[in-house]
Design a protein around this motif. Sequence first.
Motif, PDB file in Angstrom:
ATOM      1  N   ALA A 188       0.886  -1.166   0.000  1.00  0.00           N
ATOM      2  CA  ALA A 188       0.000   0.000   0.000  1.00  0.00           C
ATOM      3  C   ALA A 188       0.927   1.219   0.000  1.00  0.00           C
ATOM      4  O   ALA A 188       1.720   1.403   0.922  1.00  0.00           O
TER       5      ALA A 188
ATOM      6  N   LYS B  89       2.419   5.207  -0.279  1.00  0.00           N
ATOM      7  CA  LYS B  89       2.192   6.504   0.350  1.00  0.00           C
ATOM      8  C   LYS B  89       1.860   7.596  -0.662  1.00  0.00           C
ATOM      9  O   LYS B  89       1.348   8.642  -0.289  1.00  0.00           O
ATOM     10  N   GLN B  90       2.186   7.350  -1.921  1.00  0.00           N
ATOM     11  CA  GLN B  90       1.918   8.324  -2.981  1.00  0.00           C
ATOM     12  C   GLN B  90       1.395   7.610  -4.208  1.00  0.00           C
ATOM     13  O   GLN B  90       1.750   6.468  -4.473  1.00  0.00           O
ATOM     14  N   LYS B  91       0.560   8.326  -4.966  1.00  0.00           N
ATOM     15  CA  LYS B  91       0.128   7.802  -6.259  1.00  0.00           C
ATOM     16  C   LYS B  91       1.316   7.872  -7.209  1.00  0.00           C
ATOM     17  O   LYS B  91       2.110   8.805  -7.170  1.00  0.00           O
TER      18      LYS B  91
ATOM     19  N   ILE C 195      -7.105   3.490  -8.897  1.00  0.00           N
ATOM     20  CA  ILE C 195      -6.527   3.531  -7.554  1.00  0.00           C
ATOM     21  C   ILE C 195      -7.604   3.613  -6.477  1.00  0.00           C
ATOM     22  O   ILE C 195      -8.553   4.378  -6.600  1.00  0.00           O
ATOM     23  N   SER C 196      -7.421   2.831  -5.407  1.00  0.00           N
ATOM     24  CA  SER C 196      -8.254   2.996  -4.209  1.00  0.00           C
ATOM     25  C   SER C 196      -7.365   3.607  -3.132  1.00  0.00           C
ATOM     26  O   SER C 196      -6.145   3.478  -3.164  1.00  0.00           O
ATOM     27  N   SER C 197      -7.994   4.291  -2.163  1.00  0.00           N
ATOM     28  CA  SER C 197      -7.210   4.963  -1.127  1.00  0.00           C
ATOM     29  C   SER C 197      -7.937   4.951   0.206  1.00  0.00           C
ATOM     30  O   SER C 197      -9.142   4.751   0.276  1.00  0.00           O
TER      31      SER C 197
ATOM     32  N   GLU D 296      -7.131   6.735   4.528  1.00  0.00           N
ATOM     33  CA  GLU D 296      -6.257   7.593   5.327  1.00  0.00           C
ATOM     34  C   GLU D 296      -5.803   6.918   6.606  1.00  0.00           C
ATOM     35  O   GLU D 296      -6.478   6.032   7.125  1.00  0.00           O
TER      36      GLU D 296
ATOM     37  N   THR E  44      -2.239   9.275   3.447  1.00  0.00           N
ATOM     38  CA  THR E  44      -3.148   8.467   2.651  1.00  0.00           C
ATOM     39  C   THR E  44      -2.354   7.330   2.042  1.00  0.00           C
ATOM     40  O   THR E  44      -1.238   7.520   1.559  1.00  0.00           O
ATOM     41  N   LEU E  45      -2.914   6.120   2.099  1.00  0.00           N
ATOM     42  CA  LEU E  45      -2.301   4.970   1.455  1.00  0.00           C
ATOM     43  C   LEU E  45      -3.101   4.640   0.205  1.00  0.00           C
ATOM     44  O   LEU E  45      -4.332   4.756   0.194  1.00  0.00           O
ATOM     45  N   TYR E  46      -2.380   4.222  -0.845  1.00  0.00           N
ATOM     46  CA  TYR E  46      -2.986   3.967  -2.150  1.00  0.00           C
ATOM     47  C   TYR E  46      -2.711   2.539  -2.595  1.00  0.00           C
ATOM     48  O   TYR E  46      -1.621   2.011  -2.369  1.00  0.00           O
TER      49      TYR E  46
ATOM     50  N   LEU F  47      -8.394  -1.015   2.742  1.00  0.00           N
ATOM     51  CA  LEU F  47      -8.072  -1.233   1.330  1.00  0.00           C
ATOM     52  C   LEU F  47      -8.374  -2.669   0.915  1.00  0.00           C
ATOM     53  O   LEU F  47      -8.873  -2.917  -0.184  1.00  0.00           O
TER      54      LEU F  47
END
Length: 185
Positions: free
Chosen positions: A82, A84-86, A93-95, A97, A108-110, A143
């Motif tokens: 998961a 930390k940045q897109k 993408i799902s996200s 916090e 935010t985790l992506y 997620l």
Amino acid sequence: MQNTYTLHVAGLTRRLRYFPLGSGLYIAGFVMFGDIELTVRCAEELLKLCPEYDVLITAESKGVPLAYEMAKQHGDDTYLVARKQKKLYMTDISSAEVQSITTEVRQTLYLDGADAAKIEGKRILIVDDVISTGGSMAVVEKLIGQAGGTVAGRAAVLAEGDAIEREDIVYLAPLPLFTEKEVHL
């Protein structure tokens, strides 16, 4: 010279420096980056405690070496992170916090859509280096749920502070929080 905490984990001993957390509390800094012997041994011992799973996931970034080594030793052909940045290569993408004990701002985790597809209908093992408040794991769980997976288990090398009392995780060793008096003996 600053006092250090002596950690015994996976048959190894490491000296950890203290760092202020705020409100008169300190943590002992545990970082696996660069310590291959520690990473390999902790992965080996942690796998003995973990339930059966289909896919392993961690939150970026300190759990990545552990996740890699656990996946390798388990014979997996992949593990998920998961982020930390897109990233430009991520799509669909799902996200979610998180507020971690070691960061000052919400993060935010992506999760990339291709990774989410690997989760759907699968049993997922969440791993990390340290569980403190459980915030990062909770976001990774979110997620996993968004992707249609089921949490098979939660595992960490160390459980810190109140996490020591949790019954829903497996870990190799406890890591207490420290007061200023304990740190400056």
